[in-house]
Motif scaffolding. Structure first.
Motif, mmCIF file in Angstrom:
data_model
loop_
_atom_site.group_PDB
_atom_site.id
_atom_site.type_symbol
_atom_site.label_atom_id
_atom_site.label_comp_id
_atom_site.label_asym_id
_atom_site.label_seq_id
_atom_site.Cartn_x
_atom_site.Cartn_y
_atom_site.Cartn_z
ATOM 1 N N MET A 72 7.254 -8.144 -14.024
ATOM 2 C CA MET A 72 6.088 -7.621 -14.722
ATOM 3 C C MET A 72 6.016 -6.118 -14.496
ATOM 4 S SD MET A 72 2.783 -6.360 -14.377
ATOM 5 C CE MET A 72 2.236 -6.821 -12.739
ATOM 6 N N ARG A 73 5.542 -5.403 -15.528
ATOM 7 C CA ARG A 73 5.325 -3.970 -15.399
ATOM 8 C C ARG A 73 4.066 -3.588 -16.178
ATOM 9 N NH1 ARG A 73 9.358 -0.927 -19.738
ATOM 10 N NH2 ARG A 73 8.831 -2.252 -21.522
ATOM 11 N N ARG A 74 3.402 -2.539 -15.710
ATOM 12 C CA ARG A 74 2.270 -2.028 -16.467
ATOM 13 C C ARG A 74 1.926 -0.624 -16.015
ATOM 14 N NH1 ARG A 74 -3.238 -4.544 -14.017
ATOM 15 N NH2 ARG A 74 -2.550 -4.874 -11.862
ATOM 16 N N CYS A 75 1.306 0.118 -16.907
ATOM 17 C CA CYS A 75 0.792 1.451 -16.603
ATOM 18 C C CYS A 75 -0.718 1.331 -16.514
ATOM 19 C CB CYS A 75 1.198 2.447 -17.691
ATOM 20 S SG CYS A 75 0.470 4.084 -17.473
ATOM 21 N N MET A 84 -1.140 5.118 -12.952
ATOM 22 C CA MET A 84 -0.320 4.541 -11.885
ATOM 23 C C MET A 84 0.612 3.503 -12.499
ATOM 24 S SD MET A 84 -1.549 2.640 -8.375
ATOM 25 C CE MET A 84 -2.326 1.252 -9.205
ATOM 26 N N ALA A 85 1.895 3.585 -12.114
ATOM 27 C CA ALA A 85 2.845 2.560 -12.525
ATOM 28 C C ALA A 85 2.811 1.434 -11.505
ATOM 29 C CB ALA A 85 4.249 3.141 -12.615
ATOM 30 N N ALA A 86 2.832 0.217 -11.997
ATOM 31 C CA ALA A 86 2.838 -0.953 -11.120
ATOM 32 C C ALA A 86 3.820 -1.964 -11.678
ATOM 33 C CB ALA A 86 1.445 -1.561 -11.014
ATOM 34 N N GLU A 95 7.306 -12.720 -4.169
ATOM 35 C CA GLU A 95 7.069 -11.581 -5.037
ATOM 36 C C GLU A 95 6.339 -10.491 -4.271
ATOM 37 O OE1 GLU A 95 4.850 -12.830 -8.433
ATOM 38 O OE2 GLU A 95 6.507 -13.980 -9.324
ATOM 39 N N VAL A 96 6.552 -9.248 -4.704
ATOM 40 C CA VAL A 96 5.839 -8.116 -4.130
ATOM 41 C C VAL A 96 5.624 -7.090 -5.225
ATOM 42 C CG1 VAL A 96 7.905 -6.822 -3.418
ATOM 43 C CG2 VAL A 96 5.761 -6.483 -2.184
ATOM 44 N N ALA A 97 4.513 -6.375 -5.123
ATOM 45 C CA ALA A 97 4.225 -5.308 -6.077
ATOM 46 C C ALA A 97 4.809 -3.996 -5.570
ATOM 47 C CB ALA A 97 2.721 -5.169 -6.278
ATOM 48 N N ALA A 98 5.040 -3.082 -6.488
ATOM 49 C CA ALA A 98 5.416 -1.702 -6.151
ATOM 50 C C ALA A 98 4.573 -0.791 -7.016
ATOM 51 C CB ALA A 98 6.901 -1.462 -6.393
ATOM 52 N N THR A 99 3.980 0.233 -6.433
ATOM 53 C CA THR A 99 3.076 1.117 -7.165
ATOM 54 C C THR A 99 3.465 2.572 -6.951
ATOM 55 O OG1 THR A 99 1.524 1.186 -5.296
ATOM 56 C CG2 THR A 99 1.160 -0.517 -6.976
ATOM 57 N N TRP A 100 3.282 3.352 -8.017
ATOM 58 C CA TRP A 100 3.534 4.795 -7.967
ATOM 59 C C TRP A 100 2.294 5.493 -8.509
ATOM 60 C CZ3 TRP A 100 7.231 1.230 -9.302
ATOM 61 C CH2 TRP A 100 8.421 1.245 -8.584
ATOM 62 N N LEU A 106 6.481 5.909 -15.168
ATOM 63 C CA LEU A 106 7.626 5.197 -14.609
ATOM 64 C C LEU A 106 7.683 3.742 -15.065
ATOM 65 C CD1 LEU A 106 7.893 6.397 -10.890
ATOM 66 C CD2 LEU A 106 9.410 6.943 -12.795
ATOM 67 N N ALA A 107 6.561 3.182 -15.475
ATOM 68 C CA ALA A 107 6.546 1.772 -15.875
ATOM 69 C C ALA A 107 7.543 1.507 -16.991
ATOM 70 C CB ALA A 107 5.134 1.367 -16.307
ATOM 71 N N ARG A 108 7.779 2.501 -17.834
ATOM 72 C CA ARG A 108 8.713 2.304 -18.947
ATOM 73 C C ARG A 108 10.137 2.048 -18.476
ATOM 74 N NH1 ARG A 108 5.865 6.957 -20.794
ATOM 75 N NH2 ARG A 108 7.682 8.250 -20.296
ATOM 76 N N GLN A 109 10.462 2.461 -17.250
ATOM 77 C CA GLN A 109 11.837 2.315 -16.759
ATOM 78 C C GLN A 109 12.139 0.926 -16.210
ATOM 79 O OE1 GLN A 109 13.349 5.452 -14.285
ATOM 80 N NE2 GLN A 109 11.916 6.973 -15.077
ATOM 81 N N PHE A 110 11.129 0.048 -16.150
ATOM 82 C CA PHE A 110 11.318 -1.255 -15.493
ATOM 83 C C PHE A 110 10.988 -2.416 -16.424
ATOM 84 C CE2 PHE A 110 10.115 1.800 -12.136
ATOM 85 C CZ PHE A 110 11.221 1.708 -11.317
ATOM 86 N N PRO A 111 11.732 -2.598 -17.493
ATOM 87 C CA PRO A 111 11.476 -3.784 -18.328
ATOM 88 C C PRO A 111 11.774 -5.053 -17.537
ATOM 89 C CG PRO A 111 13.518 -2.712 -18.985
ATOM 90 C CD PRO A 111 12.854 -1.804 -18.010
#
Length: 326
Positions: A72-75, A84-86, A95-100, A106-111
């Motif tokens: 999953m990805r979202r801005c 924030m990208a998550a 599972e674990v989340a990663a946030t920036w 950056l969310a666009r880079q993680f389909p």
């Protein structure tokens, strides 16, 4: 013959595959213009990615590295125009989340389906989350062997350059430069200090088997740089002594003898040694360049008086400046 095998030490970086004029201009921002510059762009740190942590074992606190697949990805748009990208990453254990924070783009880079390596501090954001982690997107090709499953170098970057790019170009350069110039450190010196030869040290600095091996290789190049500076100073001194002639002072005249006889105390061994070195310099026609260093009250003034007396014995004037009372 493969084109990369013809790359030389002083070749422009554009001779390496994947580096055109635009990327060469970006590398110049890092002071990299030649293959040699690239090989001497050493890592600022290393990450051990041989044994990633299972996501199911993560707990808050400390930095960890995980491998997984983006599910999953979202801005997330925040107040004040921030974003924030998550993303959510899954492996076989959880599972674990990663946030920036502040980097929603950056969310666009993680389909979903992207394989990633994440390294960062484990915190809590609506559950466990890696906060602003460093990331690598795995492409499933040969380059992945440079970016995961090993001790991985982390480089200083410029805009639009990635860790993945630098690792690939440096690996290509190491393979291309099999015939490096002669090692500036003699073999006997390397053996005594426990340093590797130049080709092995370069490879170990960039792609070590262990973090300690990479740090030791960087120690070798730091030593080499400092040794070069020291030798440069000594060469400059030698040239100065050969080109300039000074005055040969009298090192045993009557004024110096009278000073020694009038001292109400015995000189220490260190004072006698310093006086001997200074008078030997003064008796030579070579200009003296010497610094006398010591704690307050250790007797530097008495040493200086011997140099003054020797100069006066030869008919020369002296200037004595003292910032404190004598």
């Amino acid at each position: 013959m493969d084109a990369i095998s013809t790359v030389s030490w002083d070749s422009a970086v554009q001779t390496l595959p994947g580096i055109g004029p635009a990327r060469a201009a970006l590398l110049l921002q890092l002071g990299i213009g030649t293959v040699r510059d690239l090989l001497f762009h050493f890592p600022r740190a290393y990450e051990d990615r041989r044994t990633p942590a299972p996501i199911g074992t993560l707990a808050p606190g400390g930095a960890r590295t995980v491998h997984g697949e983006v599910v999953m990805r979202r801005c997330i748009h925040l107040r004040g125009g921030k974003s924030m990208a998550a993303i959510t990453v899954r492996d076989g254990t959880g599972e674990v989340a990663a946030t920036w924070f502040g980097r929603g783009f950056l969310a666009r880079q993680f389909p979903p389906g992207t394989r990633v390596v994440l390294t960062g501090a484990v915190g809590v954001y609506k559950g466990l989350a890696l906060r602003n982690p460093e990331y690598e997107i795995l492409a499933g090709g040969a380059d992945d062997r440079l970016n995961t499953g090993r001790v991985v170098p982390i480089y200083r970057l410029a805009e639009k350059l990635t860790q993945r790019m630098l690792r690939r170009w440096i690996s290509d350069a190491l393979d291309a430069c099999a015939n490096l110039p002669g090692d500036p450190l003699p073999a006997l010196l390397r053996e005594r200090l426990g340093f590797a030869a130049l080709p092995d040290a370069l490879r170990a600095a960039h792609f070590p088997r262990e973090i300690a091996e990479g740090e030791r290789a960087r120690d070798r190049f730091a030593y080499e740089e400092l040794l070069g500076l020291q030798l440069g100073v000594l060469q400059a001194r030698t040239r100065r002594e050969a080109e300039r002639k000074g005055y040969a002072h009298v090192a045993g005249g009557p004024l110096l003898a009278a000073l020694r006889a009038s001292l109400p105390f015995a000189l220490t061994a260190a004072q006698r040694r310093a006086i001997g070195d200074i008078l030997a310099d003064m008796a030579s026609a070579r200009p003296m360049v010497r610094l006398l260093e010591g704690d307050v009250g250790c007797g530097k003034t008495a040493v200086a008086l011997h140099a003054i007396a020797a100069a006066c014995d030869g008919g020369f004037q002296t200037a004595f400046m003292a910032p404190t009372e004598i």
